[in-house]
Design a protein around this motif. Structure first.
Motif, PDB file in Angstrom:
ATOM      1  N   ASN A  95       0.806  -1.227   0.000  1.00  0.00           N
ATOM      2  CA  ASN A  95       0.000   0.000   0.000  1.00  0.00           C
ATOM      3  C   ASN A  95       0.837   1.275   0.000  1.00  0.00           C
ATOM      4  O   ASN A  95       0.375   2.330   0.443  1.00  0.00           O
ATOM      5  CB  ASN A  95      -0.981   0.015   1.178  1.00  0.00           C
ATOM      6  N   GLN A  96       2.057   1.175  -0.491  1.00  0.00           N
ATOM      7  CA  GLN A  96       2.908   2.350  -0.695  1.00  0.00           C
ATOM      8  C   GLN A  96       3.272   2.446  -2.172  1.00  0.00           C
ATOM      9  O   GLN A  96       3.342   1.427  -2.876  1.00  0.00           O
ATOM     10  CB  GLN A  96       4.175   2.275   0.154  1.00  0.00           C
ATOM     11  N   ILE A  97       3.502   3.669  -2.643  1.00  0.00           N
ATOM     12  CA  ILE A  97       3.769   3.894  -4.065  1.00  0.00           C
ATOM     13  C   ILE A  97       5.242   4.205  -4.303  1.00  0.00           C
ATOM     14  O   ILE A  97       5.883   4.905  -3.517  1.00  0.00           O
ATOM     15  CB  ILE A  97       2.865   5.026  -4.609  1.00  0.00           C
ATOM     16  N   LEU A  98       5.768   3.650  -5.380  1.00  0.00           N
ATOM     17  CA  LEU A  98       7.172   3.847  -5.740  1.00  0.00           C
ATOM     18  C   LEU A  98       7.384   5.247  -6.310  1.00  0.00           C
ATOM     19  O   LEU A  98       6.658   5.681  -7.201  1.00  0.00           O
ATOM     20  CB  LEU A  98       7.588   2.807  -6.782  1.00  0.00           C
ATOM     21  N   MET A  99       8.398   5.946  -5.806  1.00  0.00           N
ATOM     22  CA  MET A  99       8.750   7.257  -6.322  1.00  0.00           C
ATOM     23  C   MET A  99      10.265   7.388  -6.420  1.00  0.00           C
ATOM     24  O   MET A  99      11.009   6.684  -5.715  1.00  0.00           O
ATOM     25  CB  MET A  99       8.177   8.372  -5.446  1.00  0.00           C
ATOM     26  N   VAL A 100      10.693   8.270  -7.309  1.00  0.00           N
ATOM     27  CA  VAL A 100      12.124   8.517  -7.494  1.00  0.00           C
ATOM     28  C   VAL A 100      12.398  10.011  -7.311  1.00  0.00           C
ATOM     29  O   VAL A 100      11.556  10.846  -7.632  1.00  0.00           O
ATOM     30  CB  VAL A 100      12.608   8.045  -8.881  1.00  0.00           C
ATOM     31  N   LYS A 101      13.566  10.324  -6.798  1.00  0.00           N
ATOM     32  CA  LYS A 101      13.948  11.721  -6.591  1.00  0.00           C
ATOM     33  C   LYS A 101      14.696  12.205  -7.819  1.00  0.00           C
ATOM     34  O   LYS A 101      15.726  11.649  -8.204  1.00  0.00           O
ATOM     35  CB  LYS A 101      14.820  11.858  -5.351  1.00  0.00           C
ATOM     36  N   GLU A 102      14.155  13.265  -8.434  1.00  0.00           N
ATOM     37  CA  GLU A 102      14.733  13.798  -9.672  1.00  0.00           C
ATOM     38  C   GLU A 102      15.975  14.645  -9.384  1.00  0.00           C
ATOM     39  O   GLU A 102      15.932  15.545  -8.555  1.00  0.00           O
ATOM     40  CB  GLU A 102      13.697  14.650 -10.398  1.00  0.00           C
ATOM     41  N   LYS A 103      17.064  14.354 -10.077  1.00  0.00           N
ATOM     42  CA  LYS A 103      18.268  15.163  -9.918  1.00  0.00           C
ATOM     43  C   LYS A 103      18.045  16.596 -10.389  1.00  0.00           C
ATOM     44  O   LYS A 103      18.652  17.528  -9.871  1.00  0.00           O
ATOM     45  CB  LYS A 103      19.429  14.535 -10.704  1.00  0.00           C
ATOM     46  N   SER A 104      17.170  16.772 -11.370  1.00  0.00           N
ATOM     47  CA  SER A 104      16.991  18.088 -11.985  1.00  0.00           C
ATOM     48  C   SER A 104      16.419  19.120 -11.025  1.00  0.00           C
ATOM     49  O   SER A 104      16.784  20.293 -11.091  1.00  0.00           O
ATOM     50  CB  SER A 104      16.098  17.977 -13.218  1.00  0.00           C
ATOM     51  N   ASP A 105      15.510  18.694 -10.123  1.00  0.00           N
ATOM     52  CA  ASP A 105      14.921  19.674  -9.200  1.00  0.00           C
ATOM     53  C   ASP A 105      14.924  19.225  -7.736  1.00  0.00           C
ATOM     54  O   ASP A 105      14.444  19.939  -6.866  1.00  0.00           O
ATOM     55  CB  ASP A 105      13.499  20.044  -9.636  1.00  0.00           C
ATOM     56  N   GLY A 106      15.465  18.024  -7.463  1.00  0.00           N
ATOM     57  CA  GLY A 106      15.554  17.547  -6.083  1.00  0.00           C
ATOM     58  C   GLY A 106      14.220  17.133  -5.490  1.00  0.00           C
ATOM     59  O   GLY A 106      14.109  16.956  -4.275  1.00  0.00           O
ATOM     60  N   LYS A 107      13.195  16.947  -6.333  1.00  0.00           N
ATOM     61  CA  LYS A 107      11.878  16.559  -5.848  1.00  0.00           C
ATOM     62  C   LYS A 107      11.474  15.205  -6.423  1.00  0.00           C
ATOM     63  O   LYS A 107      12.184  14.629  -7.241  1.00  0.00           O
ATOM     64  CB  LYS A 107      10.862  17.658  -6.157  1.00  0.00           C
ATOM     65  N   TRP A 108      10.311  14.718  -6.013  1.00  0.00           N
ATOM     66  CA  TRP A 108       9.967  13.318  -6.262  1.00  0.00           C
ATOM     67  C   TRP A 108       8.871  13.170  -7.308  1.00  0.00           C
ATOM     68  O   TRP A 108       7.969  14.001  -7.411  1.00  0.00           O
ATOM     69  CB  TRP A 108       9.529  12.666  -4.961  1.00  0.00           C
ATOM     70  N   SER A 109       8.976  12.066  -8.063  1.00  0.00           N
ATOM     71  CA  SER A 109       7.971  11.789  -9.080  1.00  0.00           C
ATOM     72  C   SER A 109       7.787  10.285  -9.238  1.00  0.00           C
ATOM     73  O   SER A 109       8.621   9.485  -8.805  1.00  0.00           O
ATOM     74  CB  SER A 109       8.376  12.392 -10.425  1.00  0.00           C
ATOM     75  N   LEU A 110       6.677   9.925  -9.877  1.00  0.00           N
ATOM     76  CA  LEU A 110       6.523   8.551 -10.332  1.00  0.00           C
ATOM     77  C   LEU A 110       7.534   8.310 -11.442  1.00  0.00           C
ATOM     78  O   LEU A 110       7.806   9.215 -12.242  1.00  0.00           O
ATOM     79  CB  LEU A 110       5.109   8.319 -10.875  1.00  0.00           C
TER      80      LEU A 110
END
Length: 205
Positions: free
Chosen positions: A79-94
């Motif tokens: 029940n948790q979703i996979l996310m990655v931290k973007e090097k370009s802005d330091g924030k998280w996305s699918l």
């Protein structure tokens, strides 16, 4: 939600690009090039960016103008979703990115998850096809359709990618700072709704 000036600039760019592709008359080609330059001037005036940069990014394509396609993968574990931290802005996305020529949407989702997170997945359901302009993303010079595809985790281990610096799973009520040019809080919440109610029909704008 899109600003009128941005909508007009993109419409002018689309008209110019299509006209430059199909017109044969030299005078019509000159007029369409003028229209393209006006769209670049509008973008430069509103954003403060250099016109050369805008032309390279915004007015560099040929052929009939069509929307770009961005594919995002929703992968769940406990029940948790996979996310990655973007090097370009330091924030998280699918995990996800631009659709690749020659690959189906599901193949793009699978590839992006592996490249950005190290996990192996299988695409199982199209959750939604969204028009970016209808949702609270930052303004974009492109007209973008966003595909959200639910994927089943089948293997692999968390591994940073070329464009990502961290990999993690998050609960719905503990989301990290989001890269909202890629995904919004409402879109993540939409993915969770499909997790809890898999019988829901695909959403589209």
């Amino acid at each position: 939600m899109e600003s009128k000036w941005l909508y007009w600039a993109k419409q002018l760019q689309s008209i110019a690009q299509t006209g430059l592709t199909y017109s044969k008359d030299i005078y019509d080609l000159e007029r369409f090039e003028l229209i393209r330059n006006i769209s670049v001037e509008m973008m430069a005036q509103q954003t403060g960016m250099d016109k050369t940069v805008i032309k390279d990014l915004f007015a560099n394509e040929t052929g009939y103008a069509t929307p770009k396609v961005d594919v995002r993968a929703a992968v769940f574990k406990n029940n948790q979703i996979l996310m990655v931290k973007e090097k370009s802005d330091g924030k998280w996305s699918l995990p996800g990115g631009w659709a690749d020529i020659g690959l189906t949407p599901s193949e793009v989702a699978v590839k992006e998850v592996e490249e950005e997170s190290g996990f192996h997945v299988k695409a199982i359901k199209m959750l939604g096809v969204l028009d970016m302009k209808c949702h609270p993303h930052p303004p974009s010079p492109y007209h973008i359709y966003k595909m959200f595809i639910q994927c089943e985790l089948v293997g692999g281990k968390p591994t940073k990618g070329i464009e990502t610096s961290e990999v993690n799973f998050f609960a719905e009520d503990e989301l990290p700072p989001l890269s909202i040019s890629r995904n919004t809080k409402e879109q993540i919440e939409m993915a969770f709704k499909y997790l809890y109610a898999p019988q829901k029909s695909t959403y589209f704008d």
